[in-house]
Design a protein around this motif. Structure first.
Motif, PDB file in Angstrom:
ATOM      1  N   LEU A  23       6.399  79.093  33.028  1.00  0.00           N
ATOM      2  CA  LEU A  23       6.244  79.939  34.215  1.00  0.00           C
ATOM      3  C   LEU A  23       6.155  79.095  35.483  1.00  0.00           C
ATOM      4  CD1 LEU A  23       3.719  82.526  32.756  1.00  0.00           C
ATOM      5  CD2 LEU A  23       6.005  83.078  33.637  1.00  0.00           C
ATOM      6  N   ALA A  24       5.424  77.980  35.406  1.00  0.00           N
ATOM      7  CA  ALA A  24       5.303  77.096  36.573  1.00  0.00           C
ATOM      8  C   ALA A  24       6.664  76.501  36.937  1.00  0.00           C
ATOM      9  CB  ALA A  24       4.287  75.994  36.294  1.00  0.00           C
ATOM     10  N   ASP A  42       5.133  84.863  39.229  1.00  0.00           N
ATOM     11  CA  ASP A  42       5.239  83.784  38.242  1.00  0.00           C
ATOM     12  C   ASP A  42       4.048  82.836  38.333  1.00  0.00           C
ATOM     13  OD1 ASP A  42       7.638  84.796  37.381  1.00  0.00           O
ATOM     14  OD2 ASP A  42       8.880  83.339  38.434  1.00  0.00           O
ATOM     15  N   VAL A  43       3.651  82.505  39.574  1.00  0.00           N
ATOM     16  CA  VAL A  43       2.532  81.591  39.765  1.00  0.00           C
ATOM     17  C   VAL A  43       1.241  82.199  39.243  1.00  0.00           C
ATOM     18  CG1 VAL A  43       1.039  80.528  41.504  1.00  0.00           C
ATOM     19  CG2 VAL A  43       3.527  80.288  41.669  1.00  0.00           C
ATOM     20  N   ASP A  44       1.012  83.464  39.547  1.00  0.00           N
ATOM     21  CA  ASP A  44      -0.206  84.133  39.080  1.00  0.00           C
ATOM     22  C   ASP A  44      -0.276  84.111  37.553  1.00  0.00           C
ATOM     23  OD1 ASP A  44      -2.600  85.828  39.582  1.00  0.00           O
ATOM     24  OD2 ASP A  44      -1.430  87.309  38.480  1.00  0.00           O
ATOM     25  N   ALA A  45       0.853  84.405  36.906  1.00  0.00           N
ATOM     26  CA  ALA A  45       0.882  84.398  35.437  1.00  0.00           C
ATOM     27  C   ALA A  45       0.682  82.979  34.897  1.00  0.00           C
ATOM     28  CB  ALA A  45       2.214  84.969  34.940  1.00  0.00           C
ATOM     29  N   ALA A  46       1.284  81.990  35.560  1.00  0.00           N
ATOM     30  CA  ALA A  46       1.141  80.598  35.121  1.00  0.00           C
ATOM     31  C   ALA A  46      -0.301  80.131  35.251  1.00  0.00           C
ATOM     32  CB  ALA A  46       2.062  79.693  35.941  1.00  0.00           C
ATOM     33  N   VAL A  47      -0.950  80.475  36.354  1.00  0.00           N
ATOM     34  CA  VAL A  47      -2.344  80.059  36.574  1.00  0.00           C
ATOM     35  C   VAL A  47      -3.259  80.686  35.526  1.00  0.00           C
ATOM     36  CG1 VAL A  47      -4.328  80.292  38.138  1.00  0.00           C
ATOM     37  CG2 VAL A  47      -2.099  79.548  39.030  1.00  0.00           C
ATOM     38  N   ARG A  48      -3.059  81.979  35.253  1.00  0.00           N
ATOM     39  CA  ARG A  48      -3.901  82.645  34.249  1.00  0.00           C
ATOM     40  C   ARG A  48      -3.702  82.021  32.865  1.00  0.00           C
ATOM     41  NH1 ARG A  48      -2.121  87.364  33.492  1.00  0.00           N
ATOM     42  NH2 ARG A  48      -0.668  87.729  35.219  1.00  0.00           N
ATOM     43  N   ALA A  49      -2.449  81.747  32.507  1.00  0.00           N
ATOM     44  CA  ALA A  49      -2.173  81.142  31.204  1.00  0.00           C
ATOM     45  C   ALA A  49      -2.727  79.717  31.142  1.00  0.00           C
ATOM     46  CB  ALA A  49      -0.667  81.129  30.942  1.00  0.00           C
ATOM     47  N   ALA A  50      -2.604  78.972  32.248  1.00  0.00           N
ATOM     48  CA  ALA A  50      -3.090  77.593  32.277  1.00  0.00           C
ATOM     49  C   ALA A  50      -4.608  77.545  32.155  1.00  0.00           C
ATOM     50  CB  ALA A  50      -2.640  76.907  33.568  1.00  0.00           C
ATOM     51  N   ARG A  51      -5.291  78.454  32.819  1.00  0.00           N
ATOM     52  CA  ARG A  51      -6.755  78.469  32.768  1.00  0.00           C
ATOM     53  C   ARG A  51      -7.259  78.818  31.367  1.00  0.00           C
ATOM     54  NH1 ARG A  51      -9.443  80.950  38.277  1.00  0.00           N
ATOM     55  NH2 ARG A  51      -9.286  79.007  39.488  1.00  0.00           N
ATOM     56  N   ARG A  52      -6.553  79.726  30.717  1.00  0.00           N
ATOM     57  CA  ARG A  52      -6.988  80.113  29.367  1.00  0.00           C
ATOM     58  C   ARG A  52      -6.876  78.950  28.392  1.00  0.00           C
ATOM     59  NH1 ARG A  52      -4.391  85.199  30.454  1.00  0.00           N
ATOM     60  NH2 ARG A  52      -2.490  84.457  29.431  1.00  0.00           N
ATOM     61  N   THR A  53      -5.945  78.037  28.665  1.00  0.00           N
ATOM     62  CA  THR A  53      -5.703  76.930  27.721  1.00  0.00           C
ATOM     63  C   THR A  53      -6.193  75.580  28.246  1.00  0.00           C
ATOM     64  OG1 THR A  53      -3.479  76.667  28.643  1.00  0.00           O
ATOM     65  CG2 THR A  53      -3.696  78.086  26.712  1.00  0.00           C
ATOM     66  N   GLY A  54      -6.842  75.572  29.414  1.00  0.00           N
ATOM     67  CA  GLY A  54      -7.347  74.325  29.964  1.00  0.00           C
ATOM     68  C   GLY A  54      -6.278  73.390  30.493  1.00  0.00           C
ATOM     69  N   GLU A  55      -5.114  73.939  30.870  1.00  0.00           N
ATOM     70  CA  GLU A  55      -4.004  73.129  31.385  1.00  0.00           C
ATOM     71  C   GLU A  55      -4.157  72.954  32.906  1.00  0.00           C
ATOM     72  OE1 GLU A  55      -0.471  72.108  29.815  1.00  0.00           O
ATOM     73  OE2 GLU A  55      -2.210  71.526  28.657  1.00  0.00           O
ATOM     74  N   GLU A  59      -1.862  74.261  36.124  1.00  0.00           N
ATOM     75  CA  GLU A  59      -2.440  75.140  37.148  1.00  0.00           C
ATOM     76  C   GLU A  59      -2.212  74.552  38.542  1.00  0.00           C
ATOM     77  OE1 GLU A  59      -6.728  76.731  38.867  1.00  0.00           O
ATOM     78  OE2 GLU A  59      -6.654  75.881  36.837  1.00  0.00           O
ATOM     79  N   ALA A  60      -2.459  73.242  38.681  1.00  0.00           N
ATOM     80  CA  ALA A  60      -2.282  72.589  39.979  1.00  0.00           C
ATOM     81  C   ALA A  60      -0.827  72.644  40.433  1.00  0.00           C
ATOM     82  CB  ALA A  60      -2.756  71.137  39.900  1.00  0.00           C
ATOM     83  N   GLU A  61       0.094  72.393  39.514  1.00  0.00           N
ATOM     84  CA  GLU A  61       1.509  72.432  39.866  1.00  0.00           C
ATOM     85  C   GLU A  61       1.927  73.840  40.294  1.00  0.00           C
ATOM     86  OE1 GLU A  61       5.586  71.688  40.436  1.00  0.00           O
ATOM     87  OE2 GLU A  61       3.735  70.549  40.657  1.00  0.00           O
ATOM     88  N   ALA A  62       1.435  74.860  39.577  1.00  0.00           N
ATOM     89  CA  ALA A  62       1.764  76.244  39.941  1.00  0.00           C
ATOM     90  C   ALA A  62       1.224  76.580  41.328  1.00  0.00           C
ATOM     91  CB  ALA A  62       1.195  77.200  38.900  1.00  0.00           C
TER      92      ALA A  62
END
Length: 281
Positions: A23-24, A42-55, A59-62
């Motif tokens: 997504l990012a 896309d960014v909102d979805a990427a941030v939510r997915a990244a936070r759930r997995t500790g990525e 998250e920063a790139e998104a």
């Protein structure tokens, strides 16, 4: 196609980390190709997915991509908030986690790369809002990170960005030293796509210092590089417009008009460039 394939693979595998990265990257592709629709989604979805997995790096790139998108839309306050959130995500321990199959050192290198890219974005936003001194301080921080460790390709970008900031406030001698440093690194690393821009900037700096012959040499080199790469963006147009202005100032009307004509097919908004306006006058 590659990004969509990666996204489908991630969904099929139910791999949330891979979904976040896909997504990012999709959002980044959209802003790089001016396909601005759906970037915020896309960014909102990427941030939510990244936070759930500790990525944290994802998250920063998104968030950095979102800042670029908002800046292009003229929403500078929101863009600066987004880039500060990106930098904040990189302060966490998770940002230093090694990539899949990599060691701890690779995690640190990856975090530093995203940090420098985020600082470059923040500096550009500050410069666009007229906060030149703050932009220089941010670029200097990026340079300090690269001095400790970082890819050479980013060093060229940081030197050029510092040069642009100094140039914009009239510090032509400092700007020129930075541009020439950027050119040297671009040549060393083989980044010809950015070399044309650095050559053009240095040429315009020489012109501002009254060194016309050197300016003409570098501006001609810049248009040669753009031409060899088939580049048709604002950088190519600005180099042609700068050449046109110099020829016009020297009373070489035919050469000035020829450069303006070469610029037109690359950028219909030519009159928006200061060089283009002055040469037309």
């Amino acid at each position: 196609a590659e990004i969509l394939a990666m996204r489908r693979l991630a969904v099929d595998a139910r791999d949330r980390k891979l979904i976040a990265r896909a997504l990012a990257r999709q959002a980044r592709y959209k802003i790089e190709t001016d396909l601005g629709t759906g970037v915020e989604r896309d960014v909102d979805a990427a941030v939510r997915a990244a936070r759930r997995t500790g990525e944290a790096r994802t998250e920063a790139e998104a968030r950095r991509v979102l800042a670029v998108h908002l800046g292009k839309s003229g929403r500078y306050a929101d863009a600066l908030l987004a880039i500060d959130e990106a930098l904040g995500a990189l302060e966490t321990r998770a940002a230093l986690a090694p990539p899949p199959g990599g060691g701890a050192d690779e995690g640190v290198r990856a975090a530093r790369t995203v940090r420098v890219e985020s600082l470059l974005t923040k500096g550009a936003l500050l410069r666009q809002t007229g906060e030149i001194q703050r932009a220089i301080e941010v670029y200097a921080e990026a340079y300090a990170v690269l001095q400790r460790h970082g890819p050479r390709r980013l060093l060229a970008h940081v030197l050029n960005a510092l040069g642009v900031a100094c140039h914009s406030r009239g510090d032509y001698a400092d700007a020129l030293r930075l541009y020439l440093g950027s050119i040297a690194v671009h040549r060393e690393s083989g980044q010809r796509d950015k070399l044309g821009l650095a050559l053009s900037n240095a040429g315009q700096c020489y012109a501002a210092l009254g060194l016309d012959e050197r300016a003409l040499v570098l501006l001609r080199k810049a248009v040669d590089v753009f031409g060899a790469l088939g580049a048709r963006g604002s950088g190519s147009s600005e180099a042609h417009a700068a050449l046109a202005e110099m020829h016009a100032a020297r009373g070489e009307g035919a050469l000035a008009l020829a450069e303006l004509e070469r610029a037109r097919p690359r950028d219909r908004g030519l009159a928006g460039h200061g060089h283009g306006r002055r040469a037309l006058c």
